[in-house]
Design an enzyme around this catalytic site. Structure first.
Site, mmCIF file in Angstrom:
data_model
loop_
_atom_site.group_PDB
_atom_site.id
_atom_site.type_symbol
_atom_site.label_atom_id
_atom_site.label_comp_id
_atom_site.label_asym_id
_atom_site.label_seq_id
_atom_site.Cartn_x
_atom_site.Cartn_y
_atom_site.Cartn_z
ATOM 1 N N LYS A 1 0.827 -1.207 0.000
ATOM 2 C CA LYS A 1 0.000 0.000 0.000
ATOM 3 C C LYS A 1 0.859 1.254 0.000
ATOM 4 O O LYS A 1 1.756 1.407 0.827
ATOM 5 C CB LYS A 1 -0.881 0.008 1.265
ATOM 6 C CG LYS A 1 -1.788 1.222 1.360
ATOM 7 C CD LYS A 1 -3.057 1.012 0.550
ATOM 8 C CE LYS A 1 -3.837 2.278 0.296
ATOM 9 N NZ LYS A 1 -3.429 2.982 -0.962
ATOM 10 N N GLN B 1 7.244 4.312 3.682
ATOM 11 C CA GLN B 1 5.824 3.930 3.657
ATOM 12 C C GLN B 1 5.588 2.644 4.453
ATOM 13 O O GLN B 1 4.576 2.505 5.135
ATOM 14 C CB GLN B 1 5.381 3.729 2.200
ATOM 15 C CG GLN B 1 3.864 3.666 2.016
ATOM 16 C CD GLN B 1 3.232 5.043 1.955
ATOM 17 O OE1 GLN B 1 3.747 5.943 1.315
ATOM 18 N NE2 GLN B 1 2.103 5.212 2.627
ATOM 19 N N LYS C 1 5.262 1.876 -3.115
ATOM 20 C CA LYS C 1 5.258 3.206 -3.735
ATOM 21 C C LYS C 1 5.422 3.011 -5.227
ATOM 22 O O LYS C 1 5.990 2.014 -5.663
ATOM 23 C CB LYS C 1 6.427 4.046 -3.205
ATOM 24 C CG LYS C 1 6.148 5.532 -3.241
ATOM 25 C CD LYS C 1 5.290 5.968 -2.084
ATOM 26 C CE LYS C 1 4.771 7.368 -2.249
ATOM 27 N NZ LYS C 1 4.111 7.826 -1.025
ATOM 28 N N GLY D 1 -2.893 8.216 -4.321
ATOM 29 C CA GLY D 1 -2.229 9.403 -4.855
ATOM 30 C C GLY D 1 -0.988 9.785 -4.077
ATOM 31 O O GLY D 1 -0.713 9.277 -2.993
ATOM 32 N N ASP D 2 -0.207 10.661 -4.655
ATOM 33 C CA ASP D 2 0.926 11.330 -4.015
ATOM 34 C C ASP D 2 1.117 12.583 -4.876
ATOM 35 O O ASP D 2 0.158 13.000 -5.553
ATOM 36 C CB ASP D 2 2.165 10.398 -4.010
ATOM 37 C CG ASP D 2 3.265 10.876 -3.065
ATOM 38 O OD1 ASP D 2 3.216 10.547 -1.878
ATOM 39 O OD2 ASP D 2 4.166 11.600 -3.505
HETATM 40 N N1 GLU Z 1 1.017 9.272 -0.707
HETATM 41 C C1 GLU Z 1 0.494 9.213 0.609
HETATM 42 C C2 GLU Z 1 1.595 8.873 1.585
HETATM 43 O O1 GLU Z 1 2.725 9.224 1.361
HETATM 44 C C3 GLU Z 1 -0.740 8.333 0.715
HETATM 45 C C4 GLU Z 1 -0.554 6.904 0.343
HETATM 46 C C5 GLU Z 1 -1.856 6.095 0.329
HETATM 47 O O2 GLU Z 1 -2.904 6.640 0.640
HETATM 48 O O3 GLU Z 1 -1.761 4.904 -0.007
HETATM 49 O O4 GLU Z 1 1.398 8.303 2.622
#
Ligand code: GLU
Length: 364
Positions: free
Chosen positions: A9, A30, A45, A84-85
């Protein structure tokens, strides 16, 4: 990166600066961030060096479709769940999901999070990263017998994360004096009002990646090509991009009386800045402070699995509890005499759960 405690995720980033090295640090962070959320989500990621700025909706749509035509083989609601990111928001997630659904031939909306409400998106997901960071800050301040009311706050960034944080900060009575973009920063001496916070959405939608127009509209000062870390503030919120706050910035903040830095971007502070801040003031690391975004992504997956949706109040209450729990984990593992080392607490707290799950599964 790691699938020991749940499906892989993490977010997808579309930005010209994307390269393998950036993906590696984001995926690594992450994994421990997702572990800290208390939810069953692994770490991942992804992304591309595609630059959505200045592109038409049609161009963005075609890129998302081509990207998903390759990616769909590797993802799934129980396999790997992107979101998203930077450069990937609701519009991109919609196009990506449309292509996934077409190729897959089944309605698996738990495959992506950050969707629009009409096809399984969670309420509060857009606000979640910023709200979560402020909830985390509230826990830290409570622990230090202090409150947010009346504190002067400097925010860097003006995108989704900065917008969520700004909204909650203003709501809780903090005086928010800066926002920034690649073109420079805005200093609003009186503090942003809700109208100013709403205007951040317009700036974003203009697709120009600039904050300068805010100055004219609200009678604030604009400092071209500068970073907001030179202003006097009690709390600093880097909310834009990695390495946006370096050691020199950290020294300026501390010299100007800043008491706390809430790292809300992923690796927003350089390693030297983290060491300096952690030694001199309270430093909340990104993997704990910004975990609210992926936490509500986890809650979106739960709702999709149940084929049900929670109200905004229900999601917000769960987010707030998760951020409190993350804070408690950091305190538990970060205690050093009378002081809490939040960097250590977040690293150890995030690591232990992943390591235990891997060992129990015979993978260590
Ligand atoms: N991009 C966000 C983070 O850095 C959200 C990642 C997500 O919702 O999977 O945590």
């Amino acid at each position: 990166f790691n699938g020991a405690i749940g499906p892989y995720k993490g977010g997808l980033r579309f930005a010209p600066s994307v390269n393998l090295s950036i993906m590696k640090f984001l995926g690594f962070e992450q994994t421990f961030k997702d572990s800290l959320t208390t939810l069953p989500i692994g770490g991942a990621k992804g992304g591309s060096d595609f630059d959505p700025n200045g592109k038409s909706d049609r161009e963005v749509m075609r890129f998302c479709q081509a990207f998903m035509t390759e990616l769909y083989r590797h993802i799934g609601p129980d396999v790997d769940v992107p979101a998203g990111d930077l450069g990937v928001g609701g519009r991109e997630i919609g196009y990506l999901f449309g292509q996934y659904r077409k190729l897959r031939g089944a309605y698996e909306n738990g495959v992506l999070t950050g969707k629009a409400r009409s096809f399984g998106g969670s309420l509060i997901r857009p606000e979640a990263t910023g709200f979560g960071a402020v909830y985390y800050l509230e826990s830290v301040m409570k622990h230090e017998h202090d409150t947010l009311e009346g504190k002067t706050v400097a925010v860097a960034g003006f995108g989704n994360v900065a917008w969520g944080a700004a909204q909650k900060l203003v709501q809780l009575g903090a005086k928010l004096v800066t926002i920034s973009g690649p073109d420079g920063y805005i200093y609003d001496e009186k503090g942003l009002t809700q109208e100013g916070v709403d205007y951040m959405l317009e700036l974003r939608a203009s697709n120009n990646d600039v904050v300068a127009p805010y100055a004219e509209k609200f009678g604030a000062k604009f400092f071209p090509k500068a970073k907001p870390w030179e202003v006097k503030c009690d709390i600093a919120f880097p909310c834009a991009i990695q390495n946006e706050l370096n050691e020199e910035d950290a020294k300026k903040l501390v010299a100007n009386g800043c008491q706390m830095v809430v790292e809300t971007s992923n690796m927003g502070c350089t390693a030297e800045a983290v060491n300096y801040l952690n030694e001199h003031i309270t430093f909340a690391p990104g993997k704990a402070a910004n975990a609210g975004g992926v936490a509500v992504s986890g809650l979106e997956m739960s709702q999709n699995s149940m084929r049900y949706s929670w109200t905004a109040e229900e999601v917000d209450a769960k987010l707030s509890q998760i951020m409190k729990d993350i804070h408690d984990t950091c305190v538990k593992f970060g205690r050093e005499g009378n002081k809490i080392n939040y960097v250590k607490g977040a690293n150890i707290g995030g690591f232990i759960k992943v390591a235990e799950a891997m060992c129990a599964q015979g993978h260590c």
